[in-house]
Design an enzyme around this catalytic site. Sequence first.
Site, PDB file in Angstrom:
ATOM      1  N   ARG A  10       0.791  -1.220  -0.067  1.00 51.08           N
ATOM      2  CA  ARG A  10       0.053   0.128  -0.016  1.00 51.08           C
ATOM      3  C   ARG A  10       0.875   1.363  -0.039  1.00 51.08           C
ATOM      4  O   ARG A  10       0.675   2.292  -0.708  1.00 51.08           O
ATOM      5  CB  ARG A  10      -0.954  -0.002   1.302  1.00 51.08           C
ATOM      6  CG  ARG A  10      -2.339  -0.906   0.860  1.00 51.08           C
ATOM      7  CD  ARG A  10      -3.019  -1.334   2.272  1.00 51.08           C
ATOM      8  NE  ARG A  10      -3.230  -0.013   3.058  1.00 51.08           N
ATOM      9  CZ  ARG A  10      -4.523   0.335   3.207  1.00 51.08           C
ATOM     10  NH1 ARG A  10      -5.536  -0.323   2.730  1.00 51.08           N
ATOM     11  NH2 ARG A  10      -4.742   1.540   3.913  1.00 51.08           N
TER      12      ARG A  10
ATOM     13  N   ARG B 210       1.287  13.301  -9.128  1.00 50.88           N
ATOM     14  CA  ARG B 210       1.181  14.725  -8.670  1.00 50.88           C
ATOM     15  C   ARG B 210       2.468  15.567  -9.199  1.00 50.88           C
ATOM     16  O   ARG B 210       2.486  16.593  -9.594  1.00 50.88           O
ATOM     17  CB  ARG B 210       0.884  14.716  -7.396  1.00 50.88           C
ATOM     18  CG  ARG B 210      -0.795  14.618  -6.936  1.00 50.88           C
ATOM     19  CD  ARG B 210      -1.487  15.766  -7.647  1.00 50.88           C
ATOM     20  NE  ARG B 210      -2.793  15.404  -7.115  1.00 50.88           N
ATOM     21  CZ  ARG B 210      -3.936  14.919  -8.064  1.00 50.88           C
ATOM     22  NH1 ARG B 210      -3.416  14.845  -9.206  1.00 50.88           N
ATOM     23  NH2 ARG B 210      -4.941  14.820  -7.664  1.00 50.88           N
TER      24      ARG B 210
ATOM     25  N   HIS C  50       2.178  16.186 -12.425  1.00 49.14           N
ATOM     26  CA  HIS C  50       1.587  17.344 -12.680  1.00 49.14           C
ATOM     27  C   HIS C  50       2.081  18.727 -12.527  1.00 49.14           C
ATOM     28  O   HIS C  50       1.646  19.891 -13.137  1.00 49.14           O
ATOM     29  CB  HIS C  50       0.043  17.173 -12.003  1.00 49.14           C
ATOM     30  CG  HIS C  50      -0.708  16.067 -12.330  1.00 49.14           C
ATOM     31  ND1 HIS C  50      -1.593  15.253 -11.459  1.00 49.14           N
ATOM     32  CD2 HIS C  50      -1.022  15.541 -13.666  1.00 49.14           C
ATOM     33  CE1 HIS C  50      -2.170  14.371 -11.989  1.00 49.14           C
ATOM     34  NE2 HIS C  50      -1.707  14.425 -13.439  1.00 49.14           N
TER      35      HIS C  50
ATOM     36  N   SER D   2       8.510   3.501   3.840  1.00 49.43           N
ATOM     37  CA  SER D   2       8.650   2.152   4.562  1.00 49.43           C
ATOM     38  C   SER D   2       8.012   2.127   5.862  1.00 49.43           C
ATOM     39  O   SER D   2       8.860   2.914   6.535  1.00 49.43           O
ATOM     40  CB  SER D   2       9.900   1.428   4.225  1.00 49.43           C
ATOM     41  OG  SER D   2       9.841   0.198   4.717  1.00 49.43           O
ATOM     42  N   GLY D   3       7.147   1.859   6.157  1.00 45.39           N
ATOM     43  CA  GLY D   3       6.702   1.999   7.704  1.00 45.39           C
ATOM     44  C   GLY D   3       8.000   1.345   8.608  1.00 45.39           C
ATOM     45  O   GLY D   3       8.276   1.908   9.569  1.00 45.39           O
ATOM     46  N   SER D   4       8.157   0.070   8.281  1.00 48.45           N
ATOM     47  CA  SER D   4       9.179  -0.830   9.277  1.00 48.45           C
ATOM     48  C   SER D   4      10.748  -0.066   9.067  1.00 48.45           C
ATOM     49  O   SER D   4      11.370  -0.307   9.813  1.00 48.45           O
ATOM     50  CB  SER D   4       9.158  -1.915   8.989  1.00 48.45           C
ATOM     51  OG  SER D   4       9.687  -2.462   7.764  1.00 48.45           O
TER      52      SER D   4
ATOM     53  N   THR E 195      12.118  -3.332   4.980  1.00 47.33           N
ATOM     54  CA  THR E 195      11.513  -4.158   3.862  1.00 47.33           C
ATOM     55  C   THR E 195      12.782  -4.362   2.971  1.00 47.33           C
ATOM     56  O   THR E 195      13.470  -3.497   2.550  1.00 47.33           O
ATOM     57  CB  THR E 195      10.574  -3.326   2.911  1.00 47.33           C
ATOM     58  OG1 THR E 195       9.542  -3.096   3.957  1.00 47.33           O
ATOM     59  CG2 THR E 195      10.063  -4.248   1.863  1.00 47.33           C
TER      60      THR E 195
ATOM     61  N   SER F 158      -2.352   0.868   8.328  1.00 48.70           N
ATOM     62  CA  SER F 158      -3.285   1.737   7.557  1.00 48.70           C
ATOM     63  C   SER F 158      -2.931   3.238   8.057  1.00 48.70           C
ATOM     64  O   SER F 158      -2.792   4.335   7.071  1.00 48.70           O
ATOM     65  CB  SER F 158      -4.677   1.386   8.244  1.00 48.70           C
ATOM     66  OG  SER F 158      -5.118   0.411   7.288  1.00 48.70           O
TER      67      SER F 158
ATOM     68  N   GLU G  58       0.274   4.455   6.172  1.00 45.34           N
ATOM     69  CA  GLU G  58      -0.298   4.547   4.807  1.00 45.34           C
ATOM     70  C   GLU G  58      -1.037   5.746   4.434  1.00 45.34           C
ATOM     71  O   GLU G  58      -0.782   6.604   3.519  1.00 45.34           O
ATOM     72  CB  GLU G  58      -0.797   3.502   4.285  1.00 45.34           C
ATOM     73  CG  GLU G  58       0.141   2.060   4.139  1.00 45.34           C
ATOM     74  CD  GLU G  58      -0.608   0.849   4.500  1.00 45.34           C
ATOM     75  OE1 GLU G  58       0.211  -0.241   4.896  1.00 45.34           O
ATOM     76  OE2 GLU G  58      -1.748   0.652   4.805  1.00 45.34           O
TER      77      GLU G  58
ATOM     78  N   ASP H 207       0.818  14.703  -0.252  1.00 47.16           N
ATOM     79  CA  ASP H 207       0.008  15.689  -0.809  1.00 47.16           C
ATOM     80  C   ASP H 207       0.580  17.179  -0.186  1.00 47.16           C
ATOM     81  O   ASP H 207       0.541  18.005  -0.886  1.00 47.16           O
ATOM     82  CB  ASP H 207      -1.403  15.495  -0.689  1.00 47.16           C
ATOM     83  CG  ASP H 207      -1.928  14.531  -1.522  1.00 47.16           C
ATOM     84  OD1 ASP H 207      -1.285  14.404  -2.706  1.00 47.16           O
ATOM     85  OD2 ASP H 207      -2.991  14.090  -1.427  1.00 47.16           O
TER      86      ASP H 207
END
Length: 184
Positions: A46, A57, A60, A86-88, A91, A148, A151, A159
């Site tokens: 994710r 973006r 853009h 990467s959360g952890s 990876t 979640s 992510e 953004d």
Amino acid sequence: MNTIGFTDEILAELKLTFARIDDEQAEKLVTGILQAKKVFVAGGGRSGFMAKAFVMRMMHVGLDAYVVGETVTPNLEADDIFIVGSGSGETQSLAAMTKKAKTIGATVVAITTNPDSTIGSLSDIQIEIPAQAKADGTSGKSIQPMGSLFEQSLLLFYDAVILRFMDKKGLNSDTMYGRHANLE
């Protein structure tokens, strides 16, 4: 709790998470993007989807940006920036890419919950997102499953980086529509 109640909880978690992100490091990221020849972004699962949204973006706003692993991605060079979400921070495939980017001499950015991780320790710029990572289900930081919160935070952070870039370059949404796909 009903669906809208859960939405309120998610928004509260996001607000708390963003209140704890170091804006000085975020500014270093924006400056790094402004100075880079090309921008490369990587992430798995994710987090990888969030990377793709960010690269879209950046296209853009007129940046030369790529998702690592796509068939049209050119080679990374020393005057480029490599951003990995990467959360952890552990990876293995992303750690290998990060090591390679470091060897090439590109500016390396880690966006992670774990700045002391393999990926975090290799980075020139560290953005810590203080959110529950996938393997951290017992921390009590989030009512949401797995990674979640990280992510979601990653997408919102990306953004916000775009908005800051637009602010620095004097761009607006009208400027961006000129680069939006028109073959649909």
